[in-house]
Scaffold this active site. Structure first.
Site, PDB file in Angstrom:
ATOM      1  N   GLU A 304       0.830  -1.210   0.000  1.00  0.00           N
ATOM      2  CA  GLU A 304       0.000   0.000   0.000  1.00  0.00           C
ATOM      3  C   GLU A 304       0.864   1.260   0.000  1.00  0.00           C
ATOM      4  O   GLU A 304       0.549   2.237  -0.680  1.00  0.00           O
ATOM      5  CB  GLU A 304      -0.945   0.017   1.212  1.00  0.00           C
ATOM      6  CG  GLU A 304      -1.925  -1.147   1.260  1.00  0.00           C
ATOM      7  CD  GLU A 304      -3.042  -1.067   0.222  1.00  0.00           C
ATOM      8  OE1 GLU A 304      -3.050  -0.114  -0.564  1.00  0.00           O
ATOM      9  OE2 GLU A 304      -3.890  -1.977   0.208  1.00  0.00           O
ATOM     10  N   ARG A 308       0.655   3.695  -3.286  1.00  0.00           N
ATOM     11  CA  ARG A 308      -0.011   4.986  -3.053  1.00  0.00           C
ATOM     12  C   ARG A 308       0.996   6.110  -2.839  1.00  0.00           C
ATOM     13  O   ARG A 308       0.871   7.183  -3.416  1.00  0.00           O
ATOM     14  CB  ARG A 308      -0.928   4.895  -1.832  1.00  0.00           C
ATOM     15  CG  ARG A 308      -2.019   3.860  -1.993  1.00  0.00           C
ATOM     16  CD  ARG A 308      -3.035   3.942  -0.870  1.00  0.00           C
ATOM     17  NE  ARG A 308      -3.812   2.709  -0.777  1.00  0.00           N
ATOM     18  CZ  ARG A 308      -5.064   2.634  -0.343  1.00  0.00           C
ATOM     19  NH1 ARG A 308      -5.693   3.714   0.054  1.00  0.00           N
ATOM     20  NH2 ARG A 308      -5.693   1.472  -0.274  1.00  0.00           N
ATOM     21  N   ASP A 437      -5.439  -9.985  -7.960  1.00  0.00           N
ATOM     22  CA  ASP A 437      -5.752  -9.081  -9.074  1.00  0.00           C
ATOM     23  C   ASP A 437      -4.552  -8.434  -9.761  1.00  0.00           C
ATOM     24  O   ASP A 437      -4.269  -8.671 -10.937  1.00  0.00           O
ATOM     25  CB  ASP A 437      -6.756  -8.004  -8.623  1.00  0.00           C
ATOM     26  CG  ASP A 437      -6.400  -7.322  -7.294  1.00  0.00           C
ATOM     27  OD1 ASP A 437      -5.351  -7.654  -6.707  1.00  0.00           O
ATOM     28  OD2 ASP A 437      -7.165  -6.449  -6.842  1.00  0.00           O
ATOM     29  N   GLU A 572     -12.120   0.708 -10.207  1.00  0.00           N
ATOM     30  CA  GLU A 572     -11.761  -0.217 -11.298  1.00  0.00           C
ATOM     31  C   GLU A 572     -12.622  -0.081 -12.560  1.00  0.00           C
ATOM     32  O   GLU A 572     -12.104  -0.135 -13.687  1.00  0.00           O
ATOM     33  CB  GLU A 572     -11.771  -1.671 -10.803  1.00  0.00           C
ATOM     34  CG  GLU A 572     -10.636  -2.014  -9.838  1.00  0.00           C
ATOM     35  CD  GLU A 572     -10.854  -1.495  -8.432  1.00  0.00           C
ATOM     36  OE1 GLU A 572     -12.019  -1.156  -8.100  1.00  0.00           O
ATOM     37  OE2 GLU A 572      -9.888  -1.393  -7.653  1.00  0.00           O
ATOM     38  N   THR A 661      -0.934   0.566 -10.245  1.00  0.00           N
ATOM     39  CA  THR A 661      -2.241   0.045  -9.856  1.00  0.00           C
ATOM     40  C   THR A 661      -3.010   1.021  -8.966  1.00  0.00           C
ATOM     41  O   THR A 661      -4.146   0.767  -8.592  1.00  0.00           O
ATOM     42  CB  THR A 661      -2.106  -1.347  -9.194  1.00  0.00           C
ATOM     43  OG1 THR A 661      -3.394  -1.942  -9.100  1.00  0.00           O
ATOM     44  CG2 THR A 661      -1.472  -1.255  -7.818  1.00  0.00           C
TER      45      THR A 661
HETATM   46  C1  DMJ Z   1      -6.363   0.510  -4.846  1.00  0.00           C
HETATM   47  O1  DMJ Z   1      -5.575   0.711  -3.739  1.00  0.00           O
HETATM   48  C2  DMJ Z   1      -5.604  -0.157  -5.938  1.00  0.00           C
HETATM   49  O2  DMJ Z   1      -6.266   0.012  -7.142  1.00  0.00           O
HETATM   50  C3  DMJ Z   1      -5.397  -1.622  -5.693  1.00  0.00           C
HETATM   51  O3  DMJ Z   1      -4.781  -2.253  -6.770  1.00  0.00           O
HETATM   52  C4  DMJ Z   1      -6.708  -2.300  -5.431  1.00  0.00           C
HETATM   53  N1  DMJ Z   1      -7.459  -1.638  -4.435  1.00  0.00           N
HETATM   54  C5  DMJ Z   1      -7.601  -0.211  -4.446  1.00  0.00           C
HETATM   55  C6  DMJ Z   1      -8.774   0.322  -5.216  1.00  0.00           C
HETATM   56  O4  DMJ Z   1      -9.879  -0.432  -5.214  1.00  0.00           O
END
Ligand code: DMJ
Length: 673
Positions: A304, A308, A437, A572, A661
């Site tokens: 995370e 982020r 995912d 998403e 992501t």
């Molecule tokens: C985000 O932190 C990122 O997209 C991660 O890959 C999946 N979860 C959240 C958003 O849903």
């Protein structure tokens, strides 16, 4: 011989004269109670008093839980308030939306009317943090808040899936896995060399001019302006009630802390830049330069904080050319490196960035597969920028190990990997949702980032897509929607997380980069499904998880279990709509996105500032706010809305950038072009 009578029990003796002479007068009852009280021994009286106090304490302690249970943060009273608002003839407006940002089929009514979420009653605010740097005096309050937050279903909420709690030796405060030390260190200044490097970088101009010929309420200009307005509204709440903290709690006008690193502020940096919100960007930048310190005794989640924070800092560095952001990214990157000191080279999930120690969650020595394989874009980029190969080496090693592992099925990976043995665990369960995912997403994106040379990554990606088609793809009834289910020891489940909706976008990106045309066809089919996950709900917002109907069936394709009805403002589907629109130019994707955008405004917008995740997408009368604005709403969801509604293919060109992501664009390496 009998021992002397023991007096450590309570006995109530009803005097003889009281029997049979029932008199219910108030005075008699008062006298009778008082007489009985006086007849009790001191021990008996003390015991009764103690029990009463205990009862009172229990009642006070369980009051918020009961309120929550009975109907969300405000209980029945506010539910009625909500319904009252919703009965308003103006119930479909977007409160606070700017002129020209109305619904497609009509102008917006006056923004002062008809708030969609009720203003909370004058609560019992435990403490409110006003604008300004983090205030240490609030940390004890955060600890208390932890109790009510634990009501979040961690099993189903990957956002909170790895928040462990460990006590440190220093005076620290634990907050959902984060250890926050009551001190702030000073910032290291960027070196002259890095400033020079930064100055030479390409950077993207603030806000592109929008198409002047398309300015109706549902036209390009109106939509782009509506996203900017929504961002400003979210920012207003964050600034007023959560400034410098991780997440806004918009209903209670407070904040939540996870790592104690200003998560929302950092996640939102490049969105502000792309949306052209210069003023907001500048004040956030000042906070980063003067307040943000990673020299803290705090446990952060490797994945995370990488996607982020490091992702946000690196992309902002690229967009702006300001070396301060790179300096911060480097500082964080080096502090995360202890995570890789494991027997297997598979990193631990948690790192204390102040102490330089790392560990697995308390209950297991497993890490999540998606987490250890979705930090590569960021660490590889950090190596390229700093010319320090260590970052790239450790994350490439993870990919090499995973590439060779047993336990896959047609390229699909299990969800866990052990940090001691380096082997997959919990074999036989396959999903493209939570915990797996972004493994698939990063296979493709690393291949693109590095100039399409790393063939192992491509092979694994293409094989996995085949694995999805063979094992997880089915059609629903009655509308024949193509969906991706899950496999558990050979048993198929028609369950699909909203998280899986990254897949249409990733498939489309692959097709754009030369992968088979069938990938694009599948992307389009899945895109329709993800849209239907919104459209078939009463609020027009998707739940966290759906189950598809497969046998011939009347009615809806999508079924939602009561525990899965929440919406966390996830990005998403909007992300995939953006890719699909960029590559096909089919306006239907923009229109679907606009519908979704309006519903976020309608059901999740909090009048005093911010947006909130909700508990029930099936109840338009009372979606039941959860009181949390995830950082990815600003980092991802609003950014993808903006990019979707823009008709400028050069606004973060997909031939120059690859999005991590968390929606932070990183450059495709120049030597690779
Ligand atoms: C985000 O932190 C990122 O997209 C991660 O890959 C999946 N979860 C959240 C958003 O849903």
């Amino acid at each position: 011989m009998y021992p002397p009578a023991r007096k450590d029990f309570v006995s109530l003796t009803v005097p003889e004269q009281d029997r049979g002479s029932y008199n219910n007068s108030k005075q008699w009852r008062r006298q009778s109670c008082w007489r009985k009280w006086k007849q009790l021994s001191r021990l008996q009286r003390s015991l009764i008093l103690f029990l009463l106090v205990l009862l009172l304490v229990c009642a006070i302690a369980t009051y918020p839980t009961l309120l929550e249970h009975w109907g969300g943060p405000f209980g029945e009273a506010s539910k009625k308030e909500w319904q009252k608002d919703d009965d308003s003839p103006l119930k479909n407006v977007l409160p606070g939306a700017p002129p020209g940002a109305g619904q497609q089929d009509g102008p917006l009514p006056d923004k002062q009317n008809a708030p969609i979420l009720p203003e909370p009653p004058p609560v019992q605010k435990k403490a409110v943090n006003r604008r300004g740097p983090p205030s240490l005096q609030n940390y004890s309050r955060k600890k208390k808040e932890n109790v009510s937050d634990s009501q979040v279903d961690e099993k189903q909420d990957p956002v909170v899936r790895n928040r462990d709690q460990v006590e440190g030796e220093k005076p620290v405060i634990s907050w959902r896995g984060a250890m926050i030390e009551a001190e702030q260190a000073t910032e290291p200044q960027p070196s002259a060399k890095e400033k020079e490097r930064a100055d030479g970088k390409e950077h993207v101009e603030l806000a592109r001019p929008v198409n002047a010929g398309n300015q109706g309420p549902g036209g390009t200009t109106g939509r782009l302006e509506a996203v900017r307005e929504a961002f400003r509204h979210a920012w207003k709440g964050y600034k007023e009630f959560a400034w410098g903290h991780d997440e806004l709690k918009p209903i209670s006008k407070s904040y939540g802390e996870w790592f104690g690193l200003g998560l929302t502020l950092i996640d939102a940096l490049d969105t502000m830049w792309i949306l052209g919100l210069k003023e907001e960007f500048e004040e956030a930048k000042t906070w980063i330069a003067t307040e943000l310190s990673f020299d803290k005794n705090v446990d952060v989640n490797l994945f995370e904080s990488t996607i982020r924070i490091m992702g946000g800092l690196l992309s902002t560095y690229h967009l702006t050319g300001d070396g301060m952001f790179l300096e911060k990214a480097k500082d964080l990157g080096s502090r995360l490196m202890p995570a890789f000191n494991t027997a297997s080279k598979i990193p631990f999930s948690d790192v204390n960035i102040g102490k330089g120690t790392a560990h697995a969650p308390r209950w297991t020595s497993d890490s999540t597969v998606a987490e250890v394989t979705s930090i590569q874009l960021e660490f590889r980029e950090l190596s390229r920028l700093t010319q320090d190969q260590h970052y790239q080496k450790v994350v490439n090693e993870v990919m090499k190990l995973v590439h060779k592992l047993d336990g896959k099925q047609d390229g699909l990976v299990p969800m866990f990997i052990n940090t001691n043995s380096g082997q997959f665990t919990h074999l036989g369960v396959f999903t493209l949702g939570a915990r797996a995912d972004s493994y698939y997403e990063y296979l493709l994106k690393q291949w693109i980032q590095g100039g399409k040379k790393e063939t192992e990554l491509l092979e694994d990606y293409v094989q996995a897509v085949e694995g999805v088609k063979k094992n997880l793809l089915r059609k629903s009834s009655p509308r024949s929607l193509t969906f991706v289910g899950e496999l558990s020891h050979g048993h198929f489940s028609p369950k699909m997380d909203h998280l899986v909706c990254f897949l249409p976008g990733t498939l489309a990106l692959g097709a754009h980069n030369g992968l088979p045309k069938e990938h694009m066809e599948l992307a389009k089919q899945l895109m329709e499904t993800c849209y239907q996950m919104y459209a078939q709900m009463e609020t027009g917002l998707s739940p966290e998880i759906v189950h598809f109907n497969m046998p011939p069936h009347e009615g809806q394709d999508v079924d939602v279990k009561p525990a899965d009805r929440h919406n966390l403002l996830r990005p998403e589907t909007v992300e995939s709509l953006f890719y699909l629109y960029r590559f096909t130019q089919d306006k239907k994707y923009q229109n679907w996105g606009w519908e979704i955008f309006k519903n976020f405004n309608k059901y999740t917008r909090v009048p005093s500032g911010g947006f909130t995740s909700i508990n029930n997408v099936r109840d338009p009368q009372y979606p039941n706010p959860r009181d949390k604005m995830e950082s990815f709403f600003l980092g991802e969801t609003l950014k993808y809305f903006y990019l979707l509604f823009s008709d400028d293919p050069n606004l973060i060109s997909l031939d120059k950038y690859v999005f991590n992501t968390e929606a932070h664009p990183l450059p495709i390496w120049p030597s690779a072009a």
